[in-house]
Design an enzyme around this catalytic site. Structure first.
Site, PDB file in Angstrom:
ATOM      1  N   SER A  25       1.388  19.224 -55.239  1.00 19.18           N
ATOM      2  CA  SER A  25       1.741  17.854 -54.880  1.00 19.18           C
ATOM      3  C   SER A  25       1.026  16.840 -55.765  1.00 19.18           C
ATOM      4  CB  SER A  25       1.377  17.591 -53.419  1.00 19.18           C
ATOM      5  OG  SER A  25       1.574  16.240 -53.089  1.00 19.18           O
ATOM      6  N   ASN A  73      -8.153  11.483 -61.404  1.00 16.82           N
ATOM      7  CA  ASN A  73      -7.098  10.560 -61.024  1.00 16.82           C
ATOM      8  C   ASN A  73      -7.471   9.827 -59.744  1.00 16.82           C
ATOM      9  OD1 ASN A  73      -5.032  10.979 -58.615  1.00 16.82           O
ATOM     10  ND2 ASN A  73      -5.805  13.028 -59.175  1.00 16.82           N
ATOM     11  N   ALA A  74      -7.060   8.586 -59.694  1.00 16.40           N
ATOM     12  CA  ALA A  74      -7.217   7.765 -58.493  1.00 16.40           C
ATOM     13  C   ALA A  74      -5.927   6.968 -58.317  1.00 16.40           C
ATOM     14  CB  ALA A  74      -8.420   6.838 -58.626  1.00 16.40           C
ATOM     15  N   LEU A  77      -2.104   7.634 -54.019  1.00 15.49           N
ATOM     16  CA  LEU A  77      -0.944   8.105 -53.260  1.00 15.49           C
ATOM     17  C   LEU A  77       0.215   7.117 -53.285  1.00 15.49           C
ATOM     18  CD1 LEU A  77      -2.900   9.590 -50.217  1.00 15.49           C
ATOM     19  CD2 LEU A  77      -1.833  10.867 -52.071  1.00 15.49           C
ATOM     20  N   ASN A 103       4.588  16.914 -48.955  1.00 21.09           N
ATOM     21  CA  ASN A 103       3.194  16.579 -48.704  1.00 21.09           C
ATOM     22  C   ASN A 103       3.153  15.294 -47.881  1.00 21.09           C
ATOM     23  OD1 ASN A 103       0.551  15.028 -49.604  1.00 21.09           O
ATOM     24  ND2 ASN A 103       0.189  17.195 -50.021  1.00 21.09           N
ATOM     25  N   CYS A 134      -7.038  12.257 -46.664  1.00 22.37           N
ATOM     26  CA  CYS A 134      -6.854  10.804 -46.648  1.00 22.37           C
ATOM     27  C   CYS A 134      -7.924  10.146 -45.781  1.00 22.37           C
ATOM     28  CB  CYS A 134      -5.482  10.456 -46.083  1.00 22.37           C
ATOM     29  SG  CYS A 134      -4.109  11.169 -46.974  1.00 22.37           S
ATOM     30  N   THR A 197      -8.497  18.151 -54.838  1.00 20.87           N
ATOM     31  CA  THR A 197      -9.381  17.801 -55.944  1.00 20.87           C
ATOM     32  C   THR A 197     -10.832  17.605 -55.502  1.00 20.87           C
ATOM     33  OG1 THR A 197      -8.814  15.479 -55.632  1.00 20.87           O
ATOM     34  CG2 THR A 197      -7.543  16.712 -57.277  1.00 20.87           C
TER      35      THR A 197
END
Length: 309
Positions: A25, A73-74, A77, A103, A134, A197
């Protein structure tokens, strides 16, 4: 591809797959972005990027950067929201003969449940992958995935709202991943995805500022593979439900190592950014390995680690 004497098929929590290779995902978009490079029908499953109750814009730039042997990565979402996914993205995926796993992300239990209930009624969804990394805004920003009690409660409530196979994605940013895994299994999950991650950051020495606007981000790629293998091995010894292994798989040899550690399937992630055909190449490579090892089924390889005692 399968041959007459080599079986690559697996069943992950009720999702029957022609081979054990899926996409991770957040690295494969909604599938259509890679369709010019990959025949989606040849994958075990397509896992789409995270979907939320309403569209999320994601984090400000810069939000992705290369690191030694990996990537930070940031993204935050960024997605079209569950209604947009069902109306705009899912119809395209229905044209393919491949399981679609969605996802699901949220900031509160209620947000997760909204998405899950809508997906439960959507034609073409084979399963749900619950992203429990999250922020849980109801608990002061704590992530569901780092607290066994919160993880159990969330999974239990989601389980009650859907008949679809339920995979739960584990965070590596914990003291003991097996405690979380057991709590999730007890709550009714059908399978686990491991790992998400690792939390990291990068600093620009010239400006003395963070490279990412979000300051921290998720580290993926080959740099995290040894950590992922260790955690999958630990979880495999703890639970009885299938594990989808991920974390730095760049080729078939990497994937084979995950099966040996205890994974029943694998997901290719960061490699998709380097080589958009990576997932298909991994499928071919796994079959070649089994042929050379004189194994008739991928199941023979799962959890076959030899440890001297």
């Amino acid at each position: 591809m399968e041959t007459s004497n080599i079986s690559l098929s697996v069943n992950i929590g009720g999702i029957r797959m022609r081979n054990p290779v899926m996409t991770a995902s957040g690295t494969f978009g909604y599938g259509s972005e890679y369709a010019d490079f990959v025949d989606l029908n040849r994958l075990g499953a397509v896992v789409v990027k995270g979907v939320t109750s309403v569209p999320w814009p994601g984090n400000p730039m810069d939000r992705i950067m290369e690191t030694p042997s990996g990537m930070l990565n940031a993204i935050g979402l960024q997605n079209v929201g569950v209604d947009g996914f069902i109306s705009e993205k899912l119809p395209y995926l229905r044209d393919f003969d491949v399981p679609v796993i969605v996802n699901v992300c949220g900031k509160t239990v209620e947000e997760y449940l909204i998405v899950v209930e809508k997906l439960d009624d959507a034609d073409g969804v084979a399963g749900i992958e619950l992203n429990i990394s999250c922020p849980n805004l109801d608990c002061g920003g704590m992530s569901f995935g780092v607290d066994a009690t919160l993880a159990h409660q969330l999974v239990k409530e989601v389980r009650a709202k859907t008949h679809l196979p339920l995979l739960v994605k584990l965070s590596p940013n914990v003291t003991d991943i097996t405690v979380i895994a057991r709590a999730i299994e007890d709550a009714g999950a059908d399978a686990l995805s491991a790992i998400n991650t690792l939390l990291g950051m990068a600093i620009n020495a010239e400006t003395r500022q963070p490279e990412l606007a979000n300051i921290t981000g998720g580290l993926s790629g080959p740099a995290i593979k040894p950590v992922a293998l260790r955690l999958i091995w630990e979880v495999y010894k703890t639970v009885s439900i299938p594990i989808v292994g991920m974390g730095g798989i760049m080729n078939a040899t990497d994937a084979v190592e995950f099966f040996i550690a205890g994974a029943s399937a694998v997901a290719v992630g960061t490699a998709n950014f380097v080589n958009p055909k990576a997932s298909i190449e991994v499928v071919k490579g796994i079959q070649t390995y089994l042929e050379k090892a004189n194994m008739s089924s991928i199941k023979t390889l799962i959890g076959s680690l030899k440890v001297n005692t």
